[in-house]
Design an enzyme around this catalytic site. Structure first.
Site, PDB file in Angstrom:
ATOM      1  N   HIS A  71      56.179 100.146 -18.044  1.00 17.42           N
ATOM      2  CA  HIS A  71      55.048 100.670 -17.262  1.00 17.42           C
ATOM      3  C   HIS A  71      55.513 101.439 -16.030  1.00 17.42           C
ATOM      4  CE1 HIS A  71      54.930  97.435 -14.111  1.00 17.42           C
ATOM      5  NE2 HIS A  71      55.320  96.638 -15.082  1.00 17.42           N
ATOM      6  N   ASP A  73      53.630 101.990 -13.171  1.00 20.10           N
ATOM      7  CA  ASP A  73      53.057 101.649 -11.854  1.00 20.10           C
ATOM      8  C   ASP A  73      53.842 100.528 -11.183  1.00 20.10           C
ATOM      9  OD1 ASP A  73      51.975  99.929 -13.935  1.00 20.10           O
ATOM     10  OD2 ASP A  73      50.607  99.118 -12.423  1.00 20.10           O
ATOM     11  N   ASP A 101      60.503  96.887 -11.217  1.00 19.88           N
ATOM     12  CA  ASP A 101      59.409  96.434 -12.081  1.00 19.88           C
ATOM     13  C   ASP A 101      58.386  97.557 -12.081  1.00 19.88           C
ATOM     14  OD1 ASP A 101      57.333  95.234 -13.380  1.00 19.88           O
ATOM     15  OD2 ASP A 101      56.910  93.763 -11.820  1.00 19.88           O
ATOM     16  N   GLU A 134      49.508  98.696 -15.247  1.00 21.72           N
ATOM     17  CA  GLU A 134      49.842  97.414 -15.871  1.00 21.72           C
ATOM     18  C   GLU A 134      49.559  96.281 -14.897  1.00 21.72           C
ATOM     19  OE1 GLU A 134      52.443  93.996 -17.124  1.00 21.72           O
ATOM     20  OE2 GLU A 134      52.373  95.042 -15.228  1.00 21.72           O
ATOM     21  N   GLU A 135      49.934  96.510 -13.640  1.00 24.36           N
ATOM     22  CA  GLU A 135      49.837  95.452 -12.621  1.00 24.36           C
ATOM     23  C   GLU A 135      48.390  95.131 -12.246  1.00 24.36           C
ATOM     24  OE1 GLU A 135      52.399  93.820 -11.862  1.00 24.36           O
ATOM     25  OE2 GLU A 135      54.182  95.084 -11.964  1.00 24.36           O
ATOM     26  N   ASP A 158      60.273  94.788 -19.882  1.00 25.29           N
ATOM     27  CA  ASP A 158      59.561  94.442 -18.645  1.00 25.29           C
ATOM     28  C   ASP A 158      59.629  92.947 -18.372  1.00 25.29           C
ATOM     29  OD1 ASP A 158      58.001  94.547 -16.383  1.00 25.29           O
ATOM     30  OD2 ASP A 158      56.100  94.708 -17.457  1.00 25.29           O
TER      31      ASP A 158
HETATM   32 ZN   LIG Z   1      56.180  94.680 -14.861  1.00 26.64          ZN
END
Ligand SMILES: [Zn+2]
Length: 354
Positions: A71, A73, A101, A134-135, A158
């Site tokens: 991801h 973001d 991340d 995603e977050e 991830d």
């Molecule tokens: Zn992540």
């Protein structure tokens, strides 16, 4: 061959493109450009998800594609990231997260694909997605239209810790939104009032939170109530959650919490609203599952013995598995995520790319 210098350069370049959740356009366009340079066909949707399709080489026309995902973001504080390289690690300057991340996953995929394309190795067609938001609750993955995808197996890059982890199981996650409505009055004339906060407190006191069993946890994270010291509070909002890797346990724990609230509110004159929303669904793989074996074999080939893990967290893999692509999550080396001390050992990033 993995090009360590290029890995680090790509990471440093992408980390400096602001990409907080919901504002991933600039990074999405840059990674799409990089994928096109490698020969992929790319699309960016309205959520700023990047989809890329790379034909295979030296394999049959109908060879099954492999799905790859990371991801774009980052969690806050994520604007103006200044990555610093020192002692074989990349970290932020301490004022923001690093964004490893999940930039580590993005860069590992970009470098892995670049190395494949430059080599004379055979490879299956690749279907790559760099998801947005995603977050914020797997928003990009949930919103992505998979109609152009044919892969049945995939890997999400991830997860934290040294390269080698394969996540075999992830829970189903229920979001609880509870509202208790009582009746307000002046505190000095309480007759006829219904104190919603007291009812909420009684119910919470009788509810089990934390680890409920091997597969399950529960939490209440936010309570909102009250106007003033001398007003009987007439409304309480409670935000909580239950997770379990076992569907029946999840149902049982969720029902038990609801029963406590129902019973506590009964006969008090308060009205209760107990809303349960499914954030994402569980998955579980056996070690004998084909995609697990493929990933384990690839890890062994680069000298990383696979470590099998169970998580209590969700990722885009929960969405892909629910949509029919058997997807496992692997670690990409990042540490202390969601903090400004987040860092990434360069050697791990290189291994992830391999
Ligand atoms: Zn992540």
């Amino acid at each position: 061959m993995i090009n360590e210098r290029r890995v680090v350069e790509t990471f440093l370049e992408l980390a400096q493109i602001d990409s907080p959740s919901g504002d991933e356009q600039a990074l999405a366009e840059r990674v799409a450009e990089k994928l096109r340079a490698l020969g992929a066909r790319t699309q960016i949707d309205a959520l700023f998800n990047v989809s890329a399709f790379l034909p295979g080489r030296g394999v049959k026309q109908n060879a099954k594609p492999l799905f790859l995902n990371a991801h774009t973001d980052h969690v806050a504080p994520a604007r103006g990231i200044k990555p610093v390289v020192a002692g074989g690690q990349i970290a932020s300057d301490g004022t923001t997260v690093l964004g490893a991340d999940d930039l580590a996953g993005v860069v590992a995929i970009l470098e892995g694909v670049a190395a494949l394309v430059e080599s004379d190795k055979k490879f299956v067609p690749l279907e790559i997605v760099f998801t947005a938001q995603e977050e914020l609750g797997l928003v990009g993955a949930k919103g992505l239209d998979l109609k152009n995808f044919t892969a049945k197996e995939g890997v999400v890059l991830d997860s934290g810790g040294p390269v080698g982890a394969i996540v075999l199981a992830s829970p189903t996650h229920n979001l609880l939104d509870i509202t208790i409505r009582g009746k307000a009055s002046h505190s000095a004339r309480p007759e006829g009032s219904v104190n919603a906060l007291k009812i909420a407190a009684d119910a919470l006191a009788k509810t089990k939170v934390g680890r409920l069993d091997r597969d399950s946890t529960a939490n209440f994270g936010i309570v909102r109530a009250g106007q003033a010291r001398n007003v009987v509070p007439d409304k309480v909002e409670i935000v909580g959650e239950v997770r379990s890797r076992q569907a029946r346990k999840l149902e049982r724990h969720t029902r038990a919490i609801k029963q406590v609230f129902d019973k506590t509110a009964r006969g008090t004159g308060a009205k209760m609203e107990f809303r349960v929303t499914r954030a994402y669904n569980r998955y579980e793989f056996k070690k004998s599952e084909r995609i697990v074996q493929r990933v384990a074999k690839a890890l062994k080939q680069i000298g990383c013995p696979p470590r099998y893990e169970m998580t209590m967290g969700g990722s885009d893999a929960n969405v892909w598995n629910a949509k029919g692509i058997k997807t496992v999550v692997v670690s990409v080396g990042y540490e202390q995520i969601h903090t400004t001390s987040e860092y990434l050992p360069i050697a791990e990033l290189v291994k992830a790319a391999e």
